[in-house]
Design an enzyme around this catalytic site. Structure first.
Site, PDB file in Angstrom:
ATOM      1  N   THR A 209     -88.695 -35.672 -75.867  1.00 54.68           N
ATOM      2  CA  THR A 209     -89.020 -35.181 -74.530  1.00 54.68           C
ATOM      3  C   THR A 209     -88.354 -36.020 -73.436  1.00 54.68           C
ATOM      4  OG1 THR A 209     -91.093 -34.267 -75.369  1.00 54.68           O
ATOM      5  CG2 THR A 209     -90.915 -34.545 -72.981  1.00 54.68           C
TER       6      THR A 209
ATOM      7  N   GLU B 108     -82.962 -33.378 -65.530  1.00 50.24           N
ATOM      8  CA  GLU B 108     -82.718 -34.047 -64.249  1.00 50.24           C
ATOM      9  C   GLU B 108     -81.226 -34.092 -63.943  1.00 50.24           C
ATOM     10  OE1 GLU B 108     -85.626 -36.828 -62.254  1.00 50.24           O
ATOM     11  OE2 GLU B 108     -85.210 -37.779 -64.190  1.00 50.24           O
TER      12      GLU B 108
ATOM     13  N   HIS C 225     -92.822 -29.124 -73.005  1.00 49.40           N
ATOM     14  CA  HIS C 225     -91.912 -29.101 -74.155  1.00 49.40           C
ATOM     15  C   HIS C 225     -92.588 -28.270 -75.233  1.00 49.40           C
ATOM     16  CE1 HIS C 225     -88.856 -31.745 -76.543  1.00 49.40           C
ATOM     17  NE2 HIS C 225     -88.743 -30.466 -76.825  1.00 49.40           N
TER      18      HIS C 225
END
Length: 125
Positions: A34, A42, A68
């Site tokens: 994750t 990002e 996730h």
């Protein structure tokens, strides 16, 4: 700034051992970690707006919400998409998603960034 909703960027990866939860320290299974998924998302937000910012400006992350949903094993192809959905002054809101090669939704979320003057931001450190 020429920032407007609809700006987007896509990042495609093949999950490598370096991307796994084991390697990034977020678990003990050999699937896309994750934290690595978040870093890729990002990065896509940065790419989506980078060339639209005025000289001397950059954006910094301020808020993240990621779900996730599915594991992606080593060798899986994953596409991460970030789309700018809202511009509120200096605040930028992105919708992010990740899907595997079969089109299954691996992750969804929202990332917020704020546009700052790079020199002033760094001077505060």
């Amino acid at each position: 700034m020429s920032l407007a909703p609809g700006l987007r960027a896509e990042v495609r990866i093949v999950v490598e051992h370096e991307d796994t939860a084991i390697r990034v320290g977020s678990g003990d299974v050999p699937v896309l970690g994750t934290p690595r998924l978040l870093a890729l998302a990002e990065g896509a937000t940065v790419e989506a707006v980078q060339r639209h910012l005025e000289p001397g400006r950059t954006s910094v992350g301020t808020r993240v919400l990621i779900e996730h949903r599915l594991p992606s094993p080593v060798g899986a192809h994953v596409e991460i998409v970030a789309e700018l959905t809202e511009v509120d002054g200096r605040r930028l809101v992105f919708s992010v998603s990740a899907a595997d090669e079969a089109g299954a939704l691996v992750a969804t979320g929202t990332i917020e960034r704020v546009v700052v003057d790079r020199e002033r931001f760094l001077a505060r450190l």
